[in-house]
Write a protein that holds these residues in place. Structure first.
Motif, PDB file in Angstrom:
ATOM      1  N   LYS A   1       0.833  -1.206   0.000  1.00 57.16           N
ATOM      2  CA  LYS A   1       0.000   0.000   0.000  1.00 57.16           C
ATOM      3  C   LYS A   1       0.867   1.257   0.000  1.00 57.16           C
ATOM      4  O   LYS A   1       0.574   2.227  -0.689  1.00 57.16           O
ATOM      5  CB  LYS A   1      -0.911   0.004   1.228  1.00 57.16           C
ATOM      6  CG  LYS A   1      -2.280  -0.574   0.933  1.00 57.16           C
ATOM      7  CD  LYS A   1      -3.222  -0.268   2.065  1.00 57.16           C
ATOM      8  CE  LYS A   1      -4.615  -0.791   1.765  1.00 57.16           C
ATOM      9  NZ  LYS A   1      -5.465  -0.759   2.954  1.00 57.16           N
ATOM     10  N   VAL A   2       1.918   1.228   0.813  1.00 54.35           N
ATOM     11  CA  VAL A   2       2.795   2.392   0.924  1.00 54.35           C
ATOM     12  C   VAL A   2       3.505   2.643  -0.398  1.00 54.35           C
ATOM     13  O   VAL A   2       3.722   3.783  -0.805  1.00 54.35           O
ATOM     14  CB  VAL A   2       3.805   2.177   2.074  1.00 54.35           C
ATOM     15  CG1 VAL A   2       5.021   3.053   1.889  1.00 54.35           C
ATOM     16  CG2 VAL A   2       3.147   2.469   3.403  1.00 54.35           C
ATOM     17  N   LYS A   3       3.823   1.581  -1.076  1.00 54.14           N
ATOM     18  CA  LYS A   3       4.507   1.721  -2.357  1.00 54.14           C
ATOM     19  C   LYS A   3       3.604   2.430  -3.364  1.00 54.14           C
ATOM     20  O   LYS A   3       4.053   3.267  -4.152  1.00 54.14           O
ATOM     21  CB  LYS A   3       4.892   0.335  -2.879  1.00 54.14           C
ATOM     22  CG  LYS A   3       5.938   0.385  -3.971  1.00 54.14           C
ATOM     23  CD  LYS A   3       6.330  -1.002  -4.365  1.00 54.14           C
ATOM     24  CE  LYS A   3       7.289  -0.974  -5.521  1.00 54.14           C
ATOM     25  NZ  LYS A   3       7.596  -2.336  -5.961  1.00 54.14           N
ATOM     26  N   GLU A   4       2.313   2.098  -3.300  1.00 55.33           N
ATOM     27  CA  GLU A   4       1.374   2.722  -4.229  1.00 55.33           C
ATOM     28  C   GLU A   4       1.045   4.152  -3.807  1.00 55.33           C
ATOM     29  O   GLU A   4       0.804   5.017  -4.634  1.00 55.33           O
ATOM     30  CB  GLU A   4       0.073   1.901  -4.281  1.00 55.33           C
ATOM     31  CG  GLU A   4       0.225   0.627  -5.091  1.00 55.33           C
ATOM     32  CD  GLU A   4      -0.810  -0.426  -4.707  1.00 55.33           C
ATOM     33  OE1 GLU A   4      -1.792  -0.085  -4.027  1.00 55.33           O
ATOM     34  OE2 GLU A   4      -0.613  -1.596  -5.080  1.00 55.33           O
ATOM     35  N   ASN A   5       1.024   4.368  -2.517  1.00 57.19           N
ATOM     36  CA  ASN A   5       0.626   5.678  -2.013  1.00 57.19           C
ATOM     37  C   ASN A   5       1.533   6.062  -0.837  1.00 57.19           C
ATOM     38  O   ASN A   5       1.226   5.760   0.307  1.00 57.19           O
ATOM     39  CB  ASN A   5      -0.848   5.611  -1.578  1.00 57.19           C
ATOM     40  CG  ASN A   5      -1.321   6.912  -0.989  1.00 57.19           C
ATOM     41  OD1 ASN A   5      -0.750   7.970  -1.263  1.00 57.19           O
ATOM     42  ND2 ASN A   5      -2.346   6.839  -0.151  1.00 57.19           N
ATOM     43  N   PRO A   6       2.661   6.718  -1.136  1.00 61.14           N
ATOM     44  CA  PRO A   6       3.683   6.918  -0.089  1.00 61.14           C
ATOM     45  C   PRO A   6       3.401   8.074   0.867  1.00 61.14           C
ATOM     46  O   PRO A   6       4.325   8.581   1.485  1.00 61.14           O
ATOM     47  CB  PRO A   6       4.953   7.166  -0.905  1.00 61.14           C
ATOM     48  CG  PRO A   6       4.488   7.653  -2.221  1.00 61.14           C
ATOM     49  CD  PRO A   6       3.070   7.251  -2.431  1.00 61.14           C
ATOM     50  N   ASP A   7       2.120   8.454   1.017  1.00 62.46           N
ATOM     51  CA  ASP A   7       1.786   9.612   1.856  1.00 62.46           C
ATOM     52  C   ASP A   7       2.258   9.462   3.300  1.00 62.46           C
ATOM     53  O   ASP A   7       2.947  10.327   3.834  1.00 62.46           O
ATOM     54  CB  ASP A   7       0.263   9.855   1.854  1.00 62.46           C
ATOM     55  CG  ASP A   7      -0.163  10.612   0.613  1.00 62.46           C
ATOM     56  OD1 ASP A   7       0.758  11.021  -0.131  1.00 62.46           O
ATOM     57  OD2 ASP A   7      -1.366  10.762   0.385  1.00 62.46           O
ATOM     58  N   ASN A   8       1.837   8.353   3.941  1.00 62.35           N
ATOM     59  CA  ASN A   8       2.257   8.194   5.341  1.00 62.35           C
ATOM     60  C   ASN A   8       3.306   7.099   5.488  1.00 62.35           C
ATOM     61  O   ASN A   8       3.246   6.260   6.371  1.00 62.35           O
ATOM     62  CB  ASN A   8       1.066   7.941   6.267  1.00 62.35           C
ATOM     63  CG  ASN A   8       0.041   7.036   5.625  1.00 62.35           C
ATOM     64  OD1 ASN A   8       0.305   6.455   4.570  1.00 62.35           O
ATOM     65  ND2 ASN A   8      -1.105   6.886   6.242  1.00 62.35           N
ATOM     66  N   LYS A   9       4.255   7.156   4.564  1.00 66.81           N
ATOM     67  CA  LYS A   9       5.306   6.146   4.552  1.00 66.81           C
ATOM     68  C   LYS A   9       6.069   6.052   5.875  1.00 66.81           C
ATOM     69  O   LYS A   9       6.205   4.949   6.420  1.00 66.81           O
ATOM     70  CB  LYS A   9       6.261   6.441   3.386  1.00 66.81           C
ATOM     71  CG  LYS A   9       7.165   5.275   3.089  1.00 66.81           C
ATOM     72  CD  LYS A   9       8.079   5.579   1.922  1.00 66.81           C
ATOM     73  CE  LYS A   9       9.047   4.436   1.746  1.00 66.81           C
ATOM     74  NZ  LYS A   9      10.123   4.763   0.826  1.00 66.81           N
TER      75      LYS A   9
END
Lengths: 187, 441
Positions: free
Chosen positions: B152-160
Motif C-alpha cells: 500500500k505504501v509503495k502505491e501511495n507513499p503519503d504516510n510512509k
C-alpha cells in the motif's frame, strides 16, 4: 405443534377471542385427547362427550379472567382432561362400578388371569389390556411417553410433578409393563 | 426395549377403541366453534380507546409469551443489559473494525490487544499444541499484514514514515515475539504431539518466510535506482529487521524439525520432513549465492566506473582547488578499500555457500537413508549460518555499492564544475596577460 405457533394462537384467543385460533388448537389436540380419554373410558359415547366437555372448558378458561397465564397448551389441556377423567371415576366409584385406585395392588392371581386372557388376542390388544390393568399414573406416563412422544419435561408439566419424579415413575411403569408382557411371552 | 415399546404403542394408536370417528371429529369441531363463537363479545372491545387496547394487548402478549414472575425481573434485567449492551456494542464495533487494520492504522493496537487476550485464553485452557498453533497463526497474520502495508505504501507513499515505523517497531516485533513463544513451547511439547506440531510449524514458517522475502523484494525494489543515501536509511533499517526476522522464522522451523528428530527419529514422517528441509536449504543456499554474485558484479562495475571517473581530474593540469580534490581523493581511497574488502568477503561467502550446498546435496540423502537425521540437521544448521553470513556480506556490499555510486555522482559533478572553472580561468588568464602588457608599456 410448534410451541411458538401455539403461543401465538393462545395470544389470539386471549386478545381477540378468536374461535378459529381455538379451532387450530383443537385440530392439533383432539385425537391425542381422545386417545387419552378413551384409554380410561372405554365407552365411545362417553369418551366423545368427555372430549367435547374438555375443549369447551379449555376455551372458557382461556377467555375468562385468568389468575394464572397459560404457557403451554398441551400441559393445560391434558391437565383439564385428567381432572375431568378423575371426576368421572369419582362418580363411578360412588356407584361402585369400577374401582378407581388399587390397580397397583393387583393380586398375582388376577395378573395371571389377565395374561391368559390376552393370549388369544393380538399384540396391540394385549398391550392395551396390560396397560389398563396398571395404575392410572403408570398408564398416563406410558401413554404420554411412548404413544404421544412427550419429553420428560413435558410430562412433568402435564402431570404437575417434578421431572425426577416422572423419570422414576416412567422407569417403574416400563419395568412393570415389561414384566407383564414378559410373563405373557413365557406362557 | 424402549424402541420396541414405542413401536407397540404406535401400533396401538390405530386401535379402534383409541381412535375417534373422523365424522364425529369434524362435526364436533363445527359445533364447538359455533358455541364458542357466540361467546365472544365484540361490543366491549369497541368501547375502549386505542391506547387502552394497546396496553391490554401488550399485557396479554406479555402474559402469554413471558412467565409472570419472570416478566418483572426481565424488565430490570433488560434495562441494565441495554445500558451495558450499548457500551459493549461500542467495544465490539471497535474490535471488529480493527479486524482489518494494518500497521500504521489507528486501530492496529486494538487488534493486537484483542489477539493477546484470546491468546491468553488459549494459554489457560488449551493444550500446548493449541498454544503453538495460535502463536504461529499470529505470526502468519503479522507477516501478511506487513506485506499488504508495504504494498500500500509503495502505491501511495503519503504516510510512509508512519507505516514503516509501525512495521518495524510493532508488527515485526510482534512477529518475533510470537515466534519466540513458539520456540519456547516447542521444547515442552509431548512426544505424541511432536511430529504433528513440527509439520504445522514447518509448513507455516515456510509460508511466513516466503511472505517476508516478498516484503523485502517490495522494499528493495522500491529503493533500487534511488541514489540518495539518506532516503535509503529508513527503508534499509526495515530491510535489515525483515531479514533478521526471516532468519528467526527459519530457525523456528528448523528447531521444530530438530525437536521431532530428537524425540521420534524413527518416524517416517520425520524423515520426510528432514528431506524437505534439506531441499529447501539447498535452494536457499543457491539463491543466496546467486544474490551475492549479482551484488559482487555490480560492485565491480561501480568501483571500476568510479576509478575511471576520478582518475582524470586528479591527474588533470587544470585542477587548482587542491583541498577539494584531496578530500575526494581520500574518499575514493576509502571507498576503494571498502570495495576490495567487501569483494573479498563476498567471494569467500560465495565459496562457503556453494560448498555448503554441494555438501548437503551429496551427503544428506545417504545420511537420511542411514537414519542419521541428527547429523543432517546439524549440517542444515551450518548451512543456515553460512546463509546468515552471506546475508551480512550482501548488505555490506549493497551499502558499498550505494556509497560508491553516490561518490561517483559527486565526482562527476566536481568534474563538470572543474571543467567550467577551467574555461573561466583560461579567459581571465587572457585578460591578465593583456593587463600585464599594458603595465609594461
Amino acid at each position: 405443534m410448534k410451541s411458538l405457533k401455539e403461543k401465538s394462537l393462545l395470544y389470539k384467543i386471549r386478545k381477540e377471542k378468536d374461535p378459529d385460533a381455538f379451532g387450530e388448537l383443537y385440530d392439533g389436540y383432539v385425537e391425542k385427547i381422545y386417545r387419552f380419554v378413551s384409554f380410561k373410558i372405554s365407552n365411545k359415547q362417553e369418551a366423545e362427550d368427555l372430549v367435547s366437555e374438555i375443549f369447551l372448558k379449555a376455551w372458557q378458561y382461556l377467555i375468562g379472567e385468568q389468575h394464572k397465564s397459560i404457557q403451554n397448551f398441551s400441559g393445560f389441556i391434558y391437565k383439564i382432561a385428567r381432572n375431568m377423567i378423575v371426576d368421572v371415576y369419582r362418580a363411578r366409584a360412588a356407584q361402585r362400578e369400577i374401582p378407581f385406585e388399587g390397580a397397583e395392588n393387583m393380586p398375582e392371581l388376577q395378573t395371571q388371569k389377565v395374561a391368559e386372557h390376552v393370549l388369544i388376542k393380538s399384540d396391540a390388544e394385549s398391550l392395551l389390556i396390560h396397560l389398563q390393568s396398571m395404575k392410572q399414573e403408570y398408564q398416563e406416563v406410558l401413554l404420554l411417553k411412548y404413544m404421544e412422544g412427550f419429553s420428560t419435561a413435558e410430562i412433568s408439566q402435564i402431570l404437575g410433578k417434578k421431572k425426577n419424579n416422572i423419570r422414576v415413575i416412567i422407569h417403574r411403569a416400563t419395568k412393570l409393563l415389561r414384566e407383564l408382557t414378559g410373563e405373557q411371552d413365557l406362557s | 426395549m424402549d424402541q420396541k415399546l414405542k413401536e407397540q404403542f404406535q401400533s396401538l394408536k390405530s386401535h379402534d377403541q383409541l381412535t375417534p370417528d373422523q365424522s364425529w371429529v369434524s362435526q364436533h369441531r363445527r359445533q364447538l366453534l359455533q358455541q364458542i363463537g357466540s361467546n365472544t363479545n365484540e361490543a366491549a372491545k369497541k368501547d375502549e380507546n386505542f391506547f387502552v387496547r394497546l396496553e391490554k394487548q401488550f399485557a396479554s402478549a406479555k402474559s402469554v409469551f413471558i412467565p409472570r414472575g419472570f416478566a418483572l425481573a426481565a424488565q430490570r434485567v433488560l434495562t441494565v443489559s441495554l445500558i451495558f449492551g450499548l457500551a459493549g456494542a461500542g467495544w465490539i464495533a471497535t474490535v471488529s473494525a480493527s479486524y482489518n487494520s494494518l500497521p500504521g492504522d489507528r486501530l492496529y493496537g486494538v487488534k493486537l490487544a484483542t489477539e493477546s487476550m484470546s491468546g491468553a485464553v488459549t494459554q489457560l485452557g488449551g493444550s500446548q499444541q493449541d498454544v503453538i498453533k495460535k502463536n504461529i497463526d499470529r505470526a502468519k497474520r503479522r507477516s501478511d499484514e506487513i506485506q499488504t502495508a508495504v504494498q500500500k505504501v509503495k502505491e501511495n507513499p503519503d504516510n510512509k514514515p508512519k507505516v514503516e515505523t509501525a512495521i518495524k517497531d510493532v508488527a515485526l516485533k510482534d512477529l518475533g515475539q510470537s515466534l519466540e513463544s513458539v520456540s519456547q513451547d516447542l521444547e515442552n511439547i509431548s512426544d505424541e504431539e511432536v511430529v504433528e506440531v513440527a509439520k504445522v510449524v514447518t509448513a507455516e514458517t515456510g509460508k511466513i518466510k516466503k511472505t517476508l522475502k516478498e516484503v523485502k523484494k517490495t522494499l528493495t525494489e522500491d529503493t533500487e535506482g534511488v541514489v540518495l543515501v539518506d532516503q535509503l536509511e529508513s527503508t534499509k533499517d526495515i530491510v535489515e529487521v525483515v531479514e533478521k526476522t526471516t532468519k528467526v522464522v527459519d530457525g523456528v522451523g528448523i528447531s521444530a524439525v530438530e525437536n521431532a528428530v530428537l524425540k521420534k527419529s524413527d518416524d517416517e514422517a520425520v524423515k520426510e520432513m528432514v528431506k524437505v528441509v534439506v531441499e529447501e536449504k539447498i535452494t536457499e543456499l543457491k539463491e543466496s549465492s546467486d544474490e551475492i554474485k549479482k551484488v559482487n558484479q555490480e560492485l565491480e562495475e561501480v568501483s571500476l566506473n568510479s576509478v575511471n571517473n576520478v582518475a582524470q581530474p586528479v591527474s588533470g593540469p587544470t585542477s587548482t582547488e587542491n583541498g577539494l580534490v584531496l578530500e575526494t581523493e581520500n574518499n575514493l581511497v576509502d571507498v576503494q578499500a571498502d570495495t576490495i574488502i567487501t569483494r573479498s568477503s563476498s567471494t569467500a561467502a560465495i565459496s562457503d555457500l556453494d560448498k555448503a550446498a554441494e555438501g548437503l546435496a551429496t551427503q544428506a540423502p545417504q545420511l537420511i537413508q542411514d537414519n542419521k537425521l541428527g547429523e543432517v540437521m546439524s549440517a542444515v544448521r551450518d548451512a543456515t549460518a553460512s546463509v546468515k553470513e552471506a546475508g551480512v556480506a550482501v548488505l555490506q556490499a549493497k551499502k558499498v555499492v550505494s556509497e560508491t555510486k553516490a561518490n561517483t555522482a559527486i565526482q562527476e559533478e566536481q568534474k563538470r564544475l572543474d571543467a567550467e572553472a577551467g574555461i573561466l580561468e583560461s579567459s581571465t588568464g587572457t585578460i591578465d596577460m593583456v593587463e600585464d602588457v599594458s603595465e609594461e608599456e
